[in-house]
Write a protein that holds these residues in place. Sequence first.
Motif, PDB file in Angstrom:
ATOM      1  N   ALA A 102      35.252  38.542  38.164  1.00 45.32           N
ATOM      2  CA  ALA A 102      34.812  37.384  37.854  1.00 45.32           C
ATOM      3  C   ALA A 102      36.082  36.430  37.303  1.00 45.32           C
ATOM      4  CB  ALA A 102      33.618  37.309  36.515  1.00 45.32           C
ATOM      5  N   CYS A 103      37.185  37.137  37.433  1.00 42.31           N
ATOM      6  CA  CYS A 103      38.633  36.451  36.928  1.00 42.31           C
ATOM      7  C   CYS A 103      39.157  36.006  37.955  1.00 42.31           C
ATOM      8  CB  CYS A 103      39.443  37.773  36.399  1.00 42.31           C
ATOM      9  SG  CYS A 103      41.046  36.942  35.518  1.00 42.31           S
ATOM     10  N   ASP A 104      39.086  34.715  38.294  1.00 44.12           N
ATOM     11  CA  ASP A 104      39.323  33.841  39.239  1.00 44.12           C
ATOM     12  C   ASP A 104      40.760  33.772  39.604  1.00 44.12           C
ATOM     13  OD1 ASP A 104      36.549  33.067  39.373  1.00 44.12           O
ATOM     14  OD2 ASP A 104      36.824  31.123  38.289  1.00 44.12           O
ATOM     15  N   ALA A 105      41.783  33.947  38.541  1.00 46.31           N
ATOM     16  CA  ALA A 105      43.191  33.731  38.908  1.00 46.31           C
ATOM     17  C   ALA A 105      43.772  35.086  39.156  1.00 46.31           C
ATOM     18  CB  ALA A 105      43.829  33.039  37.511  1.00 46.31           C
ATOM     19  N   PHE A 106      42.924  36.269  38.808  1.00 46.66           N
ATOM     20  CA  PHE A 106      43.369  37.795  39.124  1.00 46.66           C
ATOM     21  C   PHE A 106      43.253  38.019  40.402  1.00 46.66           C
ATOM     22  CE2 PHE A 106      42.990  42.315  38.700  1.00 46.66           C
ATOM     23  CZ  PHE A 106      44.132  42.550  37.999  1.00 46.66           C
ATOM     24  N   ASP A 107      44.165  38.285  41.323  1.00 44.31           N
ATOM     25  CA  ASP A 107      44.243  38.566  42.675  1.00 44.31           C
ATOM     26  C   ASP A 107      44.004  39.977  42.887  1.00 44.31           C
ATOM     27  OD1 ASP A 107      44.578  38.987  45.535  1.00 44.31           O
ATOM     28  OD2 ASP A 107      46.261  37.498  45.461  1.00 44.31           O
TER      29      ASP A 107
END
Length: 684
Positions: A102-107
Amino acid sequence: MPIDLSQFEQLKTSGDLPSPKGVALAIMRLTQHDDVSMAELARVIRTDPAFVGRLIKAANGVIGYGRRPIASVQDALTVLGLPAVRAMALGFSLLTNYRAGACDAFDYGRFWSVSLAMAVTSQALALRTRVAAADESYCLGLLARVGELALATLHPQEYSKLIEQNGRDGPLAMMQAERRAFAMSHAELGSAMLADWGLPKLFTDAVFQYEDPATIAAPEGSREYVITQSLATARQLGELCVAPDAQRPAHMKRLLIQGSRLSFDEPQMVTLCDHVAGEWVEWGALLNIHAQKMPPFTHLSQASQDEEDAAAEDADGLPDGLGLDANEVPAVVHVETPARDDAQIRAAFRAAGPLEQPAGSRLRVLVAEHDEGVRRQVMHVLLEAGFDVAEARDGHLAAEAALDFQPDILVVDWALPGMSGEELVRTLRQTRIGRHIYVLATAERADESAQVAALEAGVDDLLGRPISAKLLIARIRAGQRVSALQREIENDREEIRHFAAELAVTNRRLQEVALLDALTGFPNRRFIAERLQQEWSASTRTQRPISCLVIDVDQFRKVNDTYGNEVGDSVLRQISVAMRQAIRSQDIIARSGGDEFLVVCPDTPLEAAVACGERVRQAVERAEIVSGMLHVQVTLSVGAASRDGHVSDADTLVRRSEQSLRLAKDGGRNRVAATQLRNEAQRA
């Protein structure tokens, strides 16, 4: 400062930390016990074909070239050992279950690509530095960044904002922001998680330190130092592999500088990178992780020479904590040497005559000499004598050449630049390879005090300068004899090690045979008795339920009496297949004797155990049992029991199950019974 333990325990109890699941969880539970059976562990592993493939590839990656490839789970377990298998199960489980979040900025995709490259790099470095087992180093590289994954899982929205605000400023800035936001950094959390999962303190300390070299307190050359720097090198190479083409030369320059901390020169680093890149692509295909084919690293190394100065390189946002500072450039030492009469040197060497080389022997000689003229002439005579020869012009290059070339004899100038001959010899004598090298030193002074100092440093012989060709040849002949004896000893040791390895595999197989029933392939009574005691102890520690099933084939004696033992054996084999398919993966089934079977059900209350017994009973009743032209209908009677206040030990649990079995038989057979449930019904 490491994470506060009470804070970490709170995170654990929340249930949100990344954790192993499925087969990996079963493997970790099994490997918590030192006396776990390899057969049982192999049985659990075989239920996950994907993990089987990964495990065998990992085992083949550490056995070395020219050895028989690993092809079975049992041999892979013998090669890798329980700690590595446990860590691999953990790493591959996290990879499978946390590919997205769910962490959008975590690739997430980039995270696993870099982590996989770190795993392969850490393994390759360990094979060269020998400071840790290669398979365990692979796991360390794969799990080193787990703290980042954990923060992205625990705080998806907040961590996404931190990445957007601080992600391009490097890991040190990111860790400072993490401490302000969460009272912990990803390095602290990751180190605590690995310690909780049972990884050695040497590894957890490396994870805590590797992104910030200033925190490394270990002395240079120590195991902790090398492991930490290896992890930093692995991270740098991982970042290079996923970087855009335009940024790769800058990454390559940082990687070469970082590699110098491990005493890897540019050609050695390029060779290692090419090997890692190929392995990265193979592992990527196996794990379904993006791993693109890399260009030759010689091209990247050449391109890095054309980059601007280090300050301009830092402007592209590359992580600052993964390499040396921008102004740290390896020094090149130039040594002025007196002029030599090459013709006189050449004549002296020729007058000494060739060496006599023993039949079938090719000794390796490393010539570490700062004077190029002397070095070339010594090499010339050694090559003519049939030796394999390598050269080095300073101490640092000589140390690397010794580890790669593994010479039998080292001819070393005591006044080498960079690292003196004394420092070089002391360093080599501390390594496994260096202990067996015959060292012949050359020095301007060869008096008594110089000889004592050289011998105390680990030199085998000392020769004065200027070098006498005849004396040099005589000393090398003496060293040749010592090296030949040393080689014979090492060959004997290798044969002993090889025999011990084969004996270990044989013992494992014999142990498996001793604990397996040959007819059904199930564990036997001896195994299940030991296993039941282990599960009972675990139940006592965790206060979790445990149940037991005793299964008996109805009227099996009539089958043997009517159709013969051969048909009876066939019936038992087919019943076993049906039962194996009906039990759960965590249940342990064994043939306890004749037509009787025992099933241990960990973490299972009585009602669930009765349901499991009913599932097994129905599976056998529906099975088509065929022997030749004969079709046999077979049923089972099952007795179930569970741990309660009246069951004081494992033996009592089995006796209670046997009482339930008699109840099932008295009730007409082909049924599941539990005396505990009946007693409760009577009390009601």
